[in-house]
Design a protein around this motif. Structure first.
Motif, PDB file in Angstrom:
ATOM      1  N   LEU A  96      40.874 -11.484 -52.401  1.00 11.34           N
ATOM      2  CA  LEU A  96      39.620 -10.781 -52.686  1.00 11.34           C
ATOM      3  C   LEU A  96      38.553 -11.119 -51.645  1.00 11.34           C
ATOM      4  O   LEU A  96      37.815 -10.241 -51.192  1.00 11.34           O
ATOM      5  CB  LEU A  96      39.125 -11.157 -54.087  1.00 11.34           C
ATOM      6  N   LEU A  97      38.490 -12.388 -51.264  1.00 14.56           N
ATOM      7  CA  LEU A  97      37.509 -12.802 -50.260  1.00 14.56           C
ATOM      8  C   LEU A  97      37.761 -12.124 -48.911  1.00 14.56           C
ATOM      9  O   LEU A  97      36.822 -11.870 -48.155  1.00 14.56           O
ATOM     10  CB  LEU A  97      37.539 -14.329 -50.096  1.00 14.56           C
ATOM     11  N   VAL A  98      39.044 -11.859 -48.615  1.00 16.07           N
ATOM     12  CA  VAL A  98      39.362 -11.165 -47.366  1.00 16.07           C
ATOM     13  C   VAL A  98      38.968  -9.703 -47.440  1.00 16.07           C
ATOM     14  O   VAL A  98      38.494  -9.116 -46.456  1.00 16.07           O
ATOM     15  CB  VAL A  98      40.871 -11.299 -47.058  1.00 16.07           C
ATOM     16  N   LEU A  99      39.156  -9.096 -48.617  1.00 19.26           N
ATOM     17  CA  LEU A  99      38.923  -7.658 -48.753  1.00 19.26           C
ATOM     18  C   LEU A  99      37.460  -7.302 -48.979  1.00 19.26           C
ATOM     19  O   LEU A  99      37.060  -6.159 -48.724  1.00 19.26           O
ATOM     20  CB  LEU A  99      39.763  -7.106 -49.912  1.00 19.26           C
ATOM     21  N   VAL A 100      36.671  -8.251 -49.478  1.00 19.39           N
ATOM     22  CA  VAL A 100      35.261  -7.952 -49.771  1.00 19.39           C
ATOM     23  C   VAL A 100      34.515  -7.384 -48.564  1.00 19.39           C
ATOM     24  O   VAL A 100      33.737  -6.431 -48.706  1.00 19.39           O
ATOM     25  CB  VAL A 100      34.556  -9.209 -50.316  1.00 19.39           C
ATOM     26  N   PRO A 101      34.712  -7.936 -47.339  1.00 17.49           N
ATOM     27  CA  PRO A 101      33.983  -7.355 -46.190  1.00 17.49           C
ATOM     28  C   PRO A 101      34.244  -5.873 -45.979  1.00 17.49           C
ATOM     29  O   PRO A 101      33.377  -5.162 -45.462  1.00 17.49           O
ATOM     30  CB  PRO A 101      34.494  -8.182 -45.000  1.00 17.49           C
ATOM     31  N   PHE A 102      35.457  -5.373 -46.363  1.00 20.10           N
ATOM     32  CA  PHE A 102      35.733  -3.950 -46.189  1.00 20.10           C
ATOM     33  C   PHE A 102      34.843  -3.078 -47.067  1.00 20.10           C
ATOM     34  O   PHE A 102      34.688  -1.892 -46.811  1.00 20.10           O
ATOM     35  CB  PHE A 102      37.200  -3.658 -46.523  1.00 20.10           C
ATOM     36  N   TRP A 103      34.296  -3.665 -48.124  1.00 20.76           N
ATOM     37  CA  TRP A 103      33.472  -2.896 -49.056  1.00 20.76           C
ATOM     38  C   TRP A 103      31.992  -2.967 -48.696  1.00 20.76           C
ATOM     39  O   TRP A 103      31.149  -2.459 -49.438  1.00 20.76           O
ATOM     40  CB  TRP A 103      33.680  -3.412 -50.486  1.00 20.76           C
TER      41      TRP A 103
END
Length: 275
Positions: A96-103
């Motif tokens: 989740l921490l990796v994907l959060v920047p994409f949002w």
């Protein structure tokens, strides 16, 4: 029979049209402008390679992309490895921490770094509390590298995790049981098997870093401009479309050459690893 073969072609037709309109047409226009504007010939390329300032900008662009890739790899490798050995809940949090920047918008994240890297920002205040600094982080190449690493780290972590999750971790205990030091076993047994993930991540981050514009423009200084900023200046500021196209063609050619070189190197390395 014709209906069966025409169905898939119709499904991808909108994507092909969008690719042609928004990618191929601008690319071909840039190529044509590089060789024809303001007059047919190689004048734009002669200007580019004849100016020492252009060579410095080109070298600065590749050196910045190199440092961004190296720092991102150093930070992402242990992170991706931790994702493979963590439990299900911890792995979900790390993912989740990796994907959060994409949002989050790239512009918002870059402006956040503008605030954090100020001389009186949070980072310098924290370093001051530890008896260090203040350091000039904003309007420097260091600030550009920091901002770009944070933005591009997901593109390094995800390929690494995809490859590492397929590596048999029983190989490390097997190597140590045969007398190898744990560090030596990790370097000589685990790391070579993760090379496809390393190469995919490095290639993605490096190529993306070569064309970054917003982050270097906001975190860097005009004297440390990268080639993307120079292309913008030539096209939008000076209306020199031919010169801007020539700079784009040089950048594209060097990028393709590096991809080909990396592919050959990986093929030879893969043969050595597999044996």
């Amino acid at each position: 029979m014709k209906e069966r073969t025409a169905g898939p072609a119709l499904l991808i037709l909108p994507a092909l049209i969008a690719l042609g309109v928004f990618f191929l047409y601008p690319l071909l226009s840039m190529l044509v402008s590089a060789f024809t504007d303001p007059e047919p010939g190689l004048g734009n390329f002669a200007w580019f390679f004849g100016e020492q300032a252009n060579m410095q900008v080109l070298g600065r662009t590749f050196s910045t992309a190199f440092w961004v890739t190296l720092v991102a790899l150093v930070l992402s490798y242990p992170y991706a490895y931790a994702m493979t050995i963590a439990g299900a809940r911890a792995r979900a949090i790390l993912t989740l921490l990796v994907l959060v920047p994409f949002w989050t918008s790239l512009m918002v994240r870059t402006f956040a770094w503008v605030i954090l890297l100020q001389d009186t920002g949070v980072i310098n205040k924290a370093l001051g509390a530890l008896g260090m600094g203040p350091f000039s982080l904003i309007r420097t190449q260091t600030g550009v590298v920091i901002g770009m690493v944070q933005l591009l780290m997901p593109f390094m972590v995800l390929p690494l995790y995809a490859v590492m999750s397929g590596i048999d971790r029983r190989l490390l205990p097997a190597a140590t049981s045969l007398g190898a030091h744990p560090v030596k076993a990790f370097v000589q047994v685990y790391v070579p098997q993760s090379l496809p993930g390393i190469s995919a991540g490095c290639l993605t981050v490096f190529i993306s870093a070569l064309g970054f514009y917003v982050t270097p423009a906001l975190l860097g200084s005009p004297t440390d401009a990268l080639i993307s900023q120079q292309i913008f200046t030539q096209v939008n500021g000076l209306l020199k479309w031919g010169r801007g196209g020539a700079m784009g063609v040089v950048l594209l050619g060097l990028t393709l050459a590096m991809i080909a070189l990396l592919a050959v190197t990986l093929r030879r390395t893969g043969r050595k690893v597999t044996g």
